[in-house]
Enzyme design. Structure first.
Site, PDB file in Angstrom:
ATOM      1  N   LYS A  75     -10.683  33.044  58.377  1.00 17.30           N
ATOM      2  CA  LYS A  75     -11.429  32.297  57.363  1.00 17.30           C
ATOM      3  C   LYS A  75     -10.503  31.548  56.405  1.00 17.30           C
ATOM      4  CE  LYS A  75     -15.798  33.759  58.117  1.00 17.30           C
ATOM      5  NZ  LYS A  75     -17.000  32.927  58.221  1.00 17.30           N
ATOM      6  N   ASP A 123     -19.629  37.419  53.086  1.00 15.46           N
ATOM      7  CA  ASP A 123     -19.514  38.834  53.428  1.00 15.46           C
ATOM      8  C   ASP A 123     -18.163  39.364  52.981  1.00 15.46           C
ATOM      9  OD1 ASP A 123     -21.946  39.599  54.718  1.00 15.46           O
ATOM     10  OD2 ASP A 123     -21.383  38.380  56.431  1.00 15.46           O
TER      11      ASP A 123
END
Length: 399
Positions: A75, A123
């Site tokens: 990410k 998340d």
């Protein structure tokens, strides 16, 4: 569960916008941007010959994103890249001229970035990337986390100076809440999922992930024949599959999307023939993949270029974490978080099922590429599951 892609658009060319977003020129620009990042280095491409022999395939290579830009997750390539692109675009607009990344640290650009706030739901890993990107350019960040995000992951995001906002419900609830608040306050939402009318910024996030393919292909003697990629909303799977489709066309690797059985929104979409929202059920240990609604952009891409969709169970993900930490003789150890090894779990399941193995054309000549999408982003949880600390496993890896 396993199914071949039988969508009516399967095999069709990518949408023009998606092909441009994930094309050669875009990937080159991502690499150029990364060259300006302090501490940037290609992540390791790890070979597992003993496991490949056991599974009856020619080779297994894992791109280990647990080493990416200090965030221990792929990410790091997406959210921060999108933030930097958006700051430069805003600076270009306000200054009335093209502003390149070489000017990112200039007084003019920093003054503009200081007026901007970037927001997202997460998340854990995407939020850290957005917060890191905002910190790099001197902007503000507001990160929305749902009730299932651990305190340790929240603290890891807050270290980048982000405002942390707790939201009741699950990830999809936090996405909707973040978008609503950002619109009310004039913040820029940098989501890794997309919805009607909101596609360009998630496209930039996905564009950042093309660096994984660029680096992997540079390190491989031959392109892979098969790829298994785990999926939440579908961003990384679509980025890898879409970029491979641009690069190789009809000769692209056989691509399989792997979902957690408890949050299989892409598998369900493939089964239905269109993007679907699935009901919320029991939480999955694969926390970074616990998504119940696919990104529309990701689904548009995967419906055309993914060859198969499958699911893995809780015990599959846990077993892979442990096996990567304590590998077969001759294979190196890898620290893989709860969601990091799900692609490998899919490969193992496929290789051990004769019907799936035949459907995918897996054999002793197959060259399989996987991505360990995260390291131990929650070290305490990792030790609970694996029985060793990530530091211990890393020490064994280096031994």
């Amino acid at each position: 569960m396993f199914l071949r892609n039988e969508n009516p658009v399967y095999g069709a060319a990518l949408d023009v916008t998606d092909a441009e977003t994930l094309g050669r020129a875009a990937a080159s620009e991502v690499s150029r941007f990364l060259s300006y990042r302090v501490g940037h280095a290609a992540t390791p491409l790890v070979s597992l010959p003993a496991l490949a022999a056991k599974l009856g395939v020619g080779a297994i290579h894992i791109k280990d994103e647990g080493h990416r830009l200090g965030l221990k997750s792929f990410k790091a390539l997406g959210g921060s890249y999108a933030v930097i692109r958006l700051v430069l675009e805003e600076a270009s607009r306000r200054l009335g001229r093209a502003v390149d990344i070489a000017e990112l640290d200039s007084g003019e650009v920093l003054a503009i970035a200081k007026t901007m706030t970037f927001a997202c739901a997460t998340d854990g890993n995407h939020g850290r990337s957005v917060a890191q990107g905002a910190q790099l350019v001197g902007a503000s960040a507001a990160i929305f986390v749902h009730s299932g995000v651990s305190d340790e992951r929240v603290a890891a995001i807050a270290r980048f100076g982000a405002e942390m906002i707790r939201v009741e419900g699950n990830y999809d609830d936090s996405v909707r809440h973040a978008a609503r608040v950002a619109e009310e306050r004039g913040w820029t939402i940098v989501s890794d999922t997309s919805w009607p009318g909101y596609e360009r910024i998630p496209g930039l996030v996905m564009q950042g992930y093309t660096a994984i393919v660029t680096e992997a292909l540079a390190a491989l003697a031959e392109p892979p024949t098969h790829i298994f990629i785990q999926s939440g909303v579908g961003g990384i799977a679509a980025a890898v599959a879409g970029h491979m489709a641009v690069l190789f066309g009809d000769r692209r690797p056989v691509f399989t999307v792997v979902d957690p059985a408890r949050a299989a929104c892409l598998y369900a979409s493939a089964k239905a023939g269109h993007a679907v929202v699935i009901p919320h059920g029991e939480p999955t240990v694969m926390a970074m993949l616990e998504c119940y609604e696919p990104s529309l952009v990701a689904w548009r891409i995967l419906s055309r270029v993914a060859d198969a969709f499958m699911t893995v169970d809780e015990e599959d993900a846990i077993a892979v974490m442990r096996s990567l930490a304590s590998p077969l003789p001759g294979d190196p150890a890898i620290v893989s978080g709860e969601s990091g090894g799900v692609g490998l779990a899919g490969l193992i399941k496929a290789a051990q099922d004769p019907a799936i193995k035949a459907a995918l054309g897996l054999n002793d000549a197959s060259r399989v590429l996987l991505v360990n999408t995260e390291g131990a982003t929650d070290p305490l949880r990792y030790q609970e599951i694996v029985g060793q600390s990530p530091d211990t496993v890393l020490a064994e890896e280096k031994a």
